[in-house]
Design a protein around this motif. Sequence first.
Motif, short mmCIF file in Angstrom:
data_model
loop_
_atom_site.label_atom_id
_atom_site.label_comp_id
_atom_site.label_asym_id
_atom_site.label_seq_id
_atom_site.Cartn_x
_atom_site.Cartn_y
_atom_site.Cartn_z
N ALA A 198 32.64 23.16 -14.61
CA ALA A 198 31.30 23.73 -14.75
C ALA A 198 30.93 24.61 -13.56
CB ALA A 198 30.25 22.63 -14.92
N ASN A 199 31.76 24.61 -12.50
CA ASN A 199 31.56 25.52 -11.37
C ASN A 199 32.25 26.86 -11.59
OD1 ASN A 199 30.16 23.54 -9.92
ND2 ASN A 199 32.06 22.68 -9.11
N ALA A 200 33.05 26.95 -12.65
CA ALA A 200 33.78 28.18 -12.93
C ALA A 200 32.89 29.18 -13.66
CB ALA A 200 35.02 27.87 -13.78
N VAL A 201 33.34 30.43 -13.70
CA VAL A 201 32.62 31.46 -14.45
C VAL A 201 32.51 31.01 -15.91
CG1 VAL A 201 32.62 33.87 -15.19
CG2 VAL A 201 33.48 33.26 -12.93
N GLY A 202 31.28 30.95 -16.41
CA GLY A 202 31.04 30.34 -17.71
C GLY A 202 31.70 31.03 -18.87
N LYS A 203 31.86 32.36 -18.81
CA LYS A 203 32.40 33.11 -19.93
C LYS A 203 33.91 33.25 -19.91
CE LYS A 203 28.79 36.47 -19.57
NZ LYS A 203 28.43 37.88 -19.80
N SER A 204 34.53 32.87 -18.83
CA SER A 204 35.96 33.12 -18.64
C SER A 204 36.79 31.86 -18.83
CB SER A 204 36.19 33.67 -17.22
OG SER A 204 37.56 33.78 -16.94
N VAL A 205 38.00 32.05 -19.36
CA VAL A 205 38.93 30.91 -19.47
C VAL A 205 39.86 30.86 -18.27
CG1 VAL A 205 38.87 30.94 -21.98
CG2 VAL A 205 40.59 32.31 -20.80
N ALA A 206 39.64 31.74 -17.30
CA ALA A 206 40.53 31.82 -16.14
C ALA A 206 40.29 30.71 -15.13
CB ALA A 206 40.38 33.18 -15.45
N MET A 207 39.17 29.99 -15.24
CA MET A 207 38.82 28.91 -14.32
C MET A 207 38.80 29.39 -12.87
SD MET A 207 38.15 26.59 -16.37
CE MET A 207 38.41 26.38 -18.13
N VAL A 208 38.00 30.43 -12.66
CA VAL A 208 37.78 30.97 -11.32
C VAL A 208 36.35 30.64 -10.92
CG1 VAL A 208 37.65 33.07 -9.94
CG2 VAL A 208 39.45 32.81 -11.65
N CYS A 209 36.16 30.19 -9.69
CA CYS A 209 34.82 29.82 -9.23
C CYS A 209 33.85 30.98 -9.39
CB CYS A 209 34.85 29.39 -7.77
SG CYS A 209 35.75 27.86 -7.45
N GLY A 212 29.05 35.72 -6.47
CA GLY A 212 28.17 36.86 -6.61
C GLY A 212 27.11 36.62 -7.66
N GLY A 213 27.03 37.52 -8.62
CA GLY A 213 26.03 37.39 -9.67
C GLY A 213 26.56 36.78 -10.94
N GLN A 214 27.73 36.15 -10.89
CA GLN A 214 28.30 35.56 -12.10
C GLN A 214 27.60 34.25 -12.45
OE1 GLN A 214 32.27 35.53 -10.33
NE2 GLN A 214 32.97 36.90 -11.94
N VAL A 215 27.46 34.00 -13.75
CA VAL A 215 26.84 32.77 -14.23
C VAL A 215 27.92 31.72 -14.40
CG1 VAL A 215 25.46 31.70 -16.03
CG2 VAL A 215 25.05 34.09 -15.41
N ALA A 216 27.73 30.57 -13.75
CA ALA A 216 28.69 29.48 -13.87
C ALA A 216 28.54 28.79 -15.23
CB ALA A 216 28.47 28.47 -12.74
N ALA A 217 29.52 27.97 -15.57
CA ALA A 217 29.45 27.23 -16.83
C ALA A 217 28.25 26.31 -16.87
CB ALA A 217 30.73 26.43 -17.03
N SER A 218 27.72 25.95 -15.72
CA SER A 218 26.51 25.14 -15.65
C SER A 218 25.30 25.87 -16.17
CB SER A 218 26.24 24.74 -14.19
OG SER A 218 25.98 25.90 -13.41
N GLY A 219 25.40 27.22 -16.28
CA GLY A 219 24.27 28.04 -16.69
C GLY A 219 23.48 28.59 -15.53
N TRP A 220 23.96 28.38 -14.29
CA TRP A 220 23.24 28.81 -13.09
C TRP A 220 24.00 29.93 -12.38
CZ3 TRP A 220 18.73 26.53 -10.82
CH2 TRP A 220 18.14 25.53 -11.63
N ARG A 221 23.25 30.78 -11.66
CA ARG A 221 23.80 31.84 -10.83
C ARG A 221 22.89 32.02 -9.62
NH1 ARG A 221 23.01 37.82 -11.94
NH2 ARG A 221 22.37 37.63 -9.75
N ILE A 222 23.36 32.76 -8.63
CA ILE A 222 22.52 33.02 -7.47
C ILE A 222 21.47 34.07 -7.82
CG2 ILE A 222 24.26 32.36 -5.80
CD1 ILE A 222 24.83 35.33 -5.34
N GLN A 317 10.06 33.57 -21.87
CA GLN A 317 11.35 32.91 -21.77
C GLN A 317 12.34 33.85 -21.09
OE1 GLN A 317 12.63 31.44 -25.60
NE2 GLN A 317 11.24 29.70 -25.50
N VAL A 318 13.08 33.32 -20.15
CA VAL A 318 14.06 34.12 -19.41
C VAL A 318 15.41 33.42 -19.44
CG1 VAL A 318 12.43 35.28 -17.88
CG2 VAL A 318 13.27 33.01 -17.27
N THR A 319 16.44 34.22 -19.27
CA THR A 319 17.82 33.74 -19.25
C THR A 319 18.45 34.08 -17.92
OG1 THR A 319 17.99 34.06 -21.65
CG2 THR A 319 20.05 33.84 -20.45
N ALA A 320 19.38 33.25 -17.46
CA ALA A 320 20.05 33.48 -16.17
C ALA A 320 20.49 34.93 -16.05
CB ALA A 320 21.25 32.55 -16.03
N GLY A 321 20.08 35.57 -14.96
CA GLY A 321 20.45 36.96 -14.73
C GLY A 321 19.36 37.96 -15.04
#
Length: 371
Positions: A198-209, A212-222, A317-321
């Motif tokens: 869930a710390n990986a990039v949510g949209k990617s199957v590459a399992m990379v943390c 930056g502005g990427q949304v994690a699988a948790s649904g959170w981003r900076i 209503q807002v979405t991450a990003g």
Amino acid sequence: MSLRRPRHVTLLVALVATLALICCGGSASAILLGGLGGEEKAKTLSTSECGQGGPIDVNGELPTLPQYGPEQMRNAAAIIKVGSDLKLPPRAWVIAIATAMQESRLLNLGNLGKRNDHDSLGLFQQRPSAGWGTPGQVRDPVYASRKFYEKLRTVKNWENMSLTQAAQKVQRSAYPNAYAKHEPLATQIVNKLANGAANAVGKSVAMVCAAGGQVAASGWRIPLKATVGSGFRTPQRPTHQGVDLIVQRYTPIAVVASGVVSVVKCDEDHRGRRTCDVDGYPGKGGCGWMVEVVHANKVMTRYCHMVQHPFVKVGQQVTAGDIIGRVGTSGNSSGPHLHFEVHMGNDRTSGGAVNPADYMRRQGAPLGGDE
């Protein structure tokens, strides 16, 4: 015998001192990037903590949680394994786990008699009469999980939806907003059962943390890329309820997770004035232009010192990003930065505030420009 400090260490100390900034009307910060004064240093996520180890063995010994026992965690592991086998990104696993938590508490339910919702069965309470499969099939965790994911794949842009929106598109529940409250614990379960996926990039199957502005699988981003300045309740500033993210004026501010805007206002200064369209100064008081957003499980995030009226309105209503405003220095501030807070239980007071650096790290979205 005294030891002379090596020259490179002296230079590093000097650099930190130079970058320290007085902001929000407080004393000079001794906090930069990972360091939070006397607090524990922010943990750096390694690749093994972002799902690269893959899902753990479904048939092996599984960790448990106070809320969920061995049977439930084994069902959760099966859901994750199917998602991985289908080459779906970890965001899909979090959505599926949260959905099953709402529908069945991760129990493979049979017919509950009068308590049954029509002919709903299994982990996802799928109905044979609605075409999900035979009663035996929908009570097979692997089959039921695969059917859930197959339907999720047909939902256009599901990766960018809030969890509750994506789950509802699949389930068509009579309680469409019920899934959101399970997102934090679903994230924890995925991390426990899939090596921090869930710390990986949510949209990617590459399992990379996520970074930056990427949304994690948790649904959170900076909220933005920035140097971390003054920290949370440091010895120098014990009443500082957030962290200061030092960045240029007009930098866009992104909401960190899906939610509903609860506050948009020009915060009063110590003299009761609402003067937010001009630069503030230390000791003025107030947050300047500010926004608060309530997320799943009544987590609230606060964004202060914007340069102009925010771009959102109360009830939106807002979405991450989503961009909610731009960095400024209004209110109690000595220079452009975003003052960012996290509160539990939607408690707007200091009693509800928690360390944003720690909280965001746990969501797979560590604060700091180089993360």
